[in-house]
Structures are given as structure tokens and as C-alpha cells.
Design a protein around this motif. Structure first.
Motif, PDB file in Angstrom:
ATOM      1  N   LEU A 132      -6.239 -10.577  -9.381  1.00 37.23           N
ATOM      2  CA  LEU A 132      -5.873  -9.182  -9.145  1.00 37.23           C
ATOM      3  C   LEU A 132      -7.025  -8.230  -9.442  1.00 37.23           C
ATOM      4  O   LEU A 132      -7.201  -7.219  -8.744  1.00 37.23           O
ATOM      5  CB  LEU A 132      -4.635  -8.806  -9.953  1.00 37.23           C
ATOM      6  CG  LEU A 132      -3.316  -9.000  -9.184  1.00 37.23           C
ATOM      7  CD1 LEU A 132      -2.916 -10.474  -9.152  1.00 37.23           C
ATOM      8  CD2 LEU A 132      -2.194  -8.165  -9.751  1.00 37.23           C
ATOM      9  N   SER A 133      -7.815  -8.557 -10.458  1.00 36.56           N
ATOM     10  CA  SER A 133      -8.960  -7.711 -10.791  1.00 36.56           C
ATOM     11  C   SER A 133      -9.975  -7.699  -9.653  1.00 36.56           C
ATOM     12  O   SER A 133     -10.471  -6.637  -9.249  1.00 36.56           O
ATOM     13  CB  SER A 133      -9.610  -8.203 -12.077  1.00 36.56           C
ATOM     14  OG  SER A 133     -10.777  -7.463 -12.372  1.00 36.56           O
TER      15      SER A 133
ATOM     16  N   GLY B 253      -8.640  -5.721  -6.676  1.00 34.98           N
ATOM     17  CA  GLY B 253      -8.769  -4.288  -6.894  1.00 34.98           C
ATOM     18  C   GLY B 253     -10.182  -3.803  -6.665  1.00 34.98           C
ATOM     19  O   GLY B 253     -10.402  -2.742  -6.058  1.00 34.98           O
TER      20      GLY B 253
ATOM     21  N   ARG C  97      -5.868   1.557  -1.075  1.00 33.58           N
ATOM     22  CA  ARG C  97      -4.842   1.180  -2.042  1.00 33.58           C
ATOM     23  C   ARG C  97      -3.554   1.931  -1.738  1.00 33.58           C
ATOM     24  O   ARG C  97      -3.587   3.072  -1.255  1.00 33.58           O
ATOM     25  CB  ARG C  97      -5.313   1.487  -3.461  1.00 33.58           C
ATOM     26  CG  ARG C  97      -4.425   0.908  -4.551  1.00 33.58           C
ATOM     27  CD  ARG C  97      -5.179   0.763  -5.841  1.00 33.58           C
ATOM     28  NE  ARG C  97      -4.380   0.111  -6.868  1.00 33.58           N
ATOM     29  CZ  ARG C  97      -4.886  -0.521  -7.908  1.00 33.58           C
ATOM     30  NH1 ARG C  97      -6.194  -0.586  -8.059  1.00 33.58           N
ATOM     31  NH2 ARG C  97      -4.108  -1.082  -8.799  1.00 33.58           N
TER      32      ARG C  97
ATOM     33  N   ASP D 154       0.362   2.990  -3.366  1.00 33.53           N
ATOM     34  CA  ASP D 154       1.187   3.071  -4.564  1.00 33.53           C
ATOM     35  C   ASP D 154       2.370   2.121  -4.438  1.00 33.53           C
ATOM     36  O   ASP D 154       2.988   1.996  -3.372  1.00 33.53           O
ATOM     37  CB  ASP D 154       1.707   4.492  -4.766  1.00 33.53           C
ATOM     38  CG  ASP D 154       0.601   5.468  -5.138  1.00 33.53           C
ATOM     39  OD1 ASP D 154      -0.408   5.011  -5.716  1.00 33.53           O
ATOM     40  OD2 ASP D 154       0.751   6.667  -4.844  1.00 33.53           O
TER      41      ASP D 154
ATOM     42  N   LYS E 207       5.631  -0.825 -10.415  1.00 32.11           N
ATOM     43  CA  LYS E 207       5.169  -1.991 -11.173  1.00 32.11           C
ATOM     44  C   LYS E 207       6.252  -3.044 -11.253  1.00 32.11           C
ATOM     45  O   LYS E 207       7.435  -2.750 -11.400  1.00 32.11           O
ATOM     46  CB  LYS E 207       4.742  -1.579 -12.579  1.00 32.11           C
ATOM     47  CG  LYS E 207       4.067  -2.708 -13.355  1.00 32.11           C
ATOM     48  CD  LYS E 207       3.605  -2.224 -14.708  1.00 32.11           C
ATOM     49  CE  LYS E 207       2.824  -3.300 -15.448  1.00 32.11           C
ATOM     50  NZ  LYS E 207       3.592  -4.546 -15.658  1.00 32.11           N
TER      51      LYS E 207
ATOM     52  N   ASP F 244       1.596  -7.437 -13.656  1.00 29.08           N
ATOM     53  CA  ASP F 244       0.591  -6.641 -12.959  1.00 29.08           C
ATOM     54  C   ASP F 244       0.974  -6.579 -11.488  1.00 29.08           C
ATOM     55  O   ASP F 244       1.555  -7.520 -10.948  1.00 29.08           O
ATOM     56  CB  ASP F 244      -0.791  -7.285 -13.113  1.00 29.08           C
ATOM     57  CG  ASP F 244      -1.928  -6.318 -12.836  1.00 29.08           C
ATOM     58  OD1 ASP F 244      -1.639  -5.137 -12.537  1.00 29.08           O
ATOM     59  OD2 ASP F 244      -3.102  -6.742 -12.914  1.00 29.08           O
ATOM     60  N   THR F 245       0.657  -5.458 -10.838  1.00 30.10           N
ATOM     61  CA  THR F 245       1.020  -5.264  -9.440  1.00 30.10           C
ATOM     62  C   THR F 245      -0.100  -4.530  -8.719  1.00 30.10           C
ATOM     63  O   THR F 245      -0.721  -3.624  -9.273  1.00 30.10           O
ATOM     64  CB  THR F 245       2.319  -4.429  -9.307  1.00 30.10           C
ATOM     65  OG1 THR F 245       3.275  -4.891 -10.254  1.00 30.10           O
ATOM     66  CG2 THR F 245       2.909  -4.551  -7.909  1.00 30.10           C
ATOM     67  N   LEU F 246      -0.357  -4.919  -7.481  1.00 30.88           N
ATOM     68  CA  LEU F 246      -1.363  -4.263  -6.647  1.00 30.88           C
ATOM     69  C   LEU F 246      -0.861  -4.262  -5.212  1.00 30.88           C
ATOM     70  O   LEU F 246      -0.322  -5.262  -4.731  1.00 30.88           O
ATOM     71  CB  LEU F 246      -2.699  -5.019  -6.722  1.00 30.88           C
ATOM     72  CG  LEU F 246      -3.810  -4.565  -5.767  1.00 30.88           C
ATOM     73  CD1 LEU F 246      -4.284  -3.163  -6.133  1.00 30.88           C
ATOM     74  CD2 LEU F 246      -4.979  -5.552  -5.792  1.00 30.88           C
TER      75      LEU F 246
ATOM     76  N   TYR G  23      -2.081  -2.839  -1.160  1.00 30.43           N
ATOM     77  CA  TYR G  23      -3.161  -2.242  -0.382  1.00 30.43           C
ATOM     78  C   TYR G  23      -2.936  -2.509   1.108  1.00 30.43           C
ATOM     79  O   TYR G  23      -2.175  -3.398   1.497  1.00 30.43           O
ATOM     80  CB  TYR G  23      -4.527  -2.788  -0.815  1.00 30.43           C
ATOM     81  CG  TYR G  23      -4.705  -4.273  -0.627  1.00 30.43           C
ATOM     82  CD1 TYR G  23      -5.294  -4.783   0.529  1.00 30.43           C
ATOM     83  CD2 TYR G  23      -4.290  -5.172  -1.599  1.00 30.43           C
ATOM     84  CE1 TYR G  23      -5.466  -6.150   0.702  1.00 30.43           C
ATOM     85  CE2 TYR G  23      -4.454  -6.537  -1.434  1.00 30.43           C
ATOM     86  CZ  TYR G  23      -5.042  -7.024  -0.288  1.00 30.43           C
ATOM     87  OH  TYR G  23      -5.194  -8.375  -0.112  1.00 30.43           O
TER      88      TYR G  23
ATOM     89  N   HIS H  60       1.300  -6.726  -0.782  1.00 26.22           N
ATOM     90  CA  HIS H  60       1.792  -6.368  -2.104  1.00 26.22           C
ATOM     91  C   HIS H  60       1.688  -7.615  -2.971  1.00 26.22           C
ATOM     92  O   HIS H  60       2.208  -8.671  -2.599  1.00 26.22           O
ATOM     93  CB  HIS H  60       3.245  -5.896  -2.049  1.00 26.22           C
ATOM     94  CG  HIS H  60       3.412  -4.535  -1.448  1.00 26.22           C
ATOM     95  ND1 HIS H  60       4.579  -3.800  -1.601  1.00 26.22           N
ATOM     96  CD2 HIS H  60       2.587  -3.760  -0.711  1.00 26.22           C
ATOM     97  CE1 HIS H  60       4.449  -2.633  -0.968  1.00 26.22           C
ATOM     98  NE2 HIS H  60       3.246  -2.595  -0.428  1.00 26.22           N
TER      99      HIS H  60
END
Length: 274
Positions: free
Chosen positions: A178-179, A182, A208, A210, A213, A217-219, A221, A237
Motif C-alpha cells: 500500500l505504501s 500510494g 487518488r 477518497d 477507511k 489501511d485503505t487506498l 485511486y 480500491h
């Protein structure tokens, strides 16, 4: 949103090899099929509410409204129980198959098996964008020790069609995944190219999105594909629980609006993993 149905086949067939794997899965889920025996995927069936004139092949300029999204549950079904992956346990493929979303977990969706991606996929022309092409390939990096793939279809209409892959990386690997994603979203805002075996794809923008959460962790884009001049929004997602990562993917094959992935899917998957 009004959509032009006649352009979908061209938009889909113009996709690069790696992206086409995911797009074809969504096309099939929407009711498409190749009745002519050729190699072009057919457009999704968006005619449920179209007028006879909108289906007239002599008038390619007609448009039709796609079915509306089903109203989604607001809370996770209390019958959904976690499998204990929140402590960092590395799930096996068998355990992933038991933990991935199934029909009945979210009342508005049914779930079908989906084949995994092919061995060969795209590579990004810019190494900073490699995490994005890994997701497009259906193979998040670092490489998973186990993975399962599913198709989620709206229970009433078959729409929306959403793909999910559930992968095991270990906690450190999942956090890194996830890092790095991002970082790639930031680094590749102006787009990149995907280069694969005998094909290439152009992605004109990354941004990205919104998202509520879920899990640890959530991301979310959007990657905008650019195929023969047509923008195709692709949305991912991603939710992490311990060392397990759930990736939900969908595409808008009919227009330029950002396609939706209901947050209840992420929340329910997170609950089923904990």
C-alpha cells in the motif's frame, strides 16, 4: 449519466493485453459475448432500459441510460464472521477462498469465480509506476504467496460488475504494497505507458480517490486509460487486514465518469478477514 453504447466495443478491443484481461472479465459479467467468433470483445449489455431506436444499428449515435446502482446496505451483515487474519496470519489459498467475499455476504451482490491473470503482463515505462501496472496485471507486488480471484455482480441487474483479488503477502509485505502504491499514485499523476508482450497501453492520468477507511489501511485511486483517443476510467480500491490485501477493481467502459465501488464491499471483506 448518459452513455454512448456503440463505442464500447472499440474502447474495449483497443485495450492493452494486461488491461484487457480485467476489462474482458467485466465485459463478460455485464452480459457481453462474442457472437461473431472474432477476437473483439462485445460491448456490455446496456439495453435493459433502452428504447428500440437506441438499439437500431443504423443509428450509432443513440444513447441509453445504464441501470442504476442497487441501493447498498449501510452496515456489515452480522452473520459475517472473521477468519483471524488481522493478527498478521499468512492465509493459504484454501483459507483465502474461504475468506473472500461470497454470495450472501453483501445482499446486493452475487459472487462468481474468476480465472486468474495470464503469466505475462505489462511493465511500466517508468519504474516509479510499476506498482500501478502490477495491479492492472492482477498481480500486486510484492508477489503474493497465495491469491484468489472473484467477480462481484449486482444481484438484481448484473451491474455493477466488479473484480476482486484477495492476496497474501505477510504484514510487512502488505504494508509495503500500500505504501508503494500510494507513492506511485503521486509520482505518476501525469500518466505513464504500459509495455507488454507485443502490445502497449497509454495511461493519461492517475489520481487518488477518497474512500471510507476499512481494515488496517485503505487506498483508492483512478487510472485513466487512453485507448485510441478514448479515456477509460479504471478504479482500484485496496484494503489491508494484517498481511492480506483485498483489491476491488472496476472500469467505466461507456463514458468518462469515475465508476463506483460500494464501500460496503470493503467493509464486509475487512470484517470477514478480521
Amino acid at each position: 449519466m448518459r452513455t454512448r453504447t456503440t463505442g464500447t466495443s472499440r474502447r474495449t478491443s483497443a485495450a492493452g493485453a494486461a488491461l484487457a484481461v480485467l476489462v474482458l472479465g467485466l465485459t463478460t459479467a455485464c452480459g457481453g459475448g462474442d457472437s461473431g467468433g472474432g477476437d473483439k470483445p462485445a460491448k456490455p449489455d446496456t439495453t435493459a432500459d433502452a428504447t428500440p431506436e437506441a438499439n437500431d444499428p443504423k443509428d450509432p449515435g443513440q444513447v441509453s441510460e445504464p441501470p442504476a446502482l442497487d441501493e447498498q446496505p449501510k452496515t456489515v451483515d452480522p452473520k459475517v464472521k472473521g477468519v483471524g487474519a488481522g493478527g498478521g496470519k499468512e492465509l493459504t489459498e484454501t483459507e483465502l477462498a474461504a475468506a473472500v467475499l461470497a454470495t450472501g455476504d453483501v445482499s446486493t451482490f452475487k459472487v462468481d469465480p474468476m480465472d486468474g491473470p495470464p503469466a505475462q503482463g505489462e511493465n511500466a515505462d517508468d519504474p516509479a509506476c510499476a506498482p500501478l501496472t502490477a495491479m492492472i496485471n492482477g498481480k500486486p507486488e510484492p508477489v503474493a504467496s497465495a491469491a484468489v480471484y472473484r467477480q462481484l455482480l449486482g444481484a438484481k441487474t448484473g451491474r455493477p460488475a466488479i473484480s476482486e483479488f484477495l492476496t497474501t503477502h505477510g504484514t510487512q509485505g502488505a504494508v509495503s504494497l500500500l505504501s508503494r502504491l500510494g507513492d506511485a499514485v503521486k509520482a505518476c499523476e501525469d500518466g505513464f505507458k504500459g509495455i507488454g508482450a507485443g502490445s502497449s497501453s497509454t495511461y493519461s492520468a492517475v489520481k487518488r480517490i477518497d474512500v471510507p477507511k476499512a481494515g488496517d489501511d485503505t487506498l483508492a485511486y483512478q487510472v485513466t486509460g487512453d485507448f485510441e483517443g478514448d479515456p477509460v476510467p479504471l478504479v482500484f480500491h485496496v484494503v489491508r487486514v494484517g498481511g492480506t490485501v483485498a483489491t476491488f477493481y472496476t472500469a467505466n467502459l461507456e463514458g468518462t465518469a469515475t465508476p463506483e465501488i460500494p464501500p460496503i464491499l470493503l467493509a464486509t471483506q475487512a470484517a470477514k478477514l478480521k
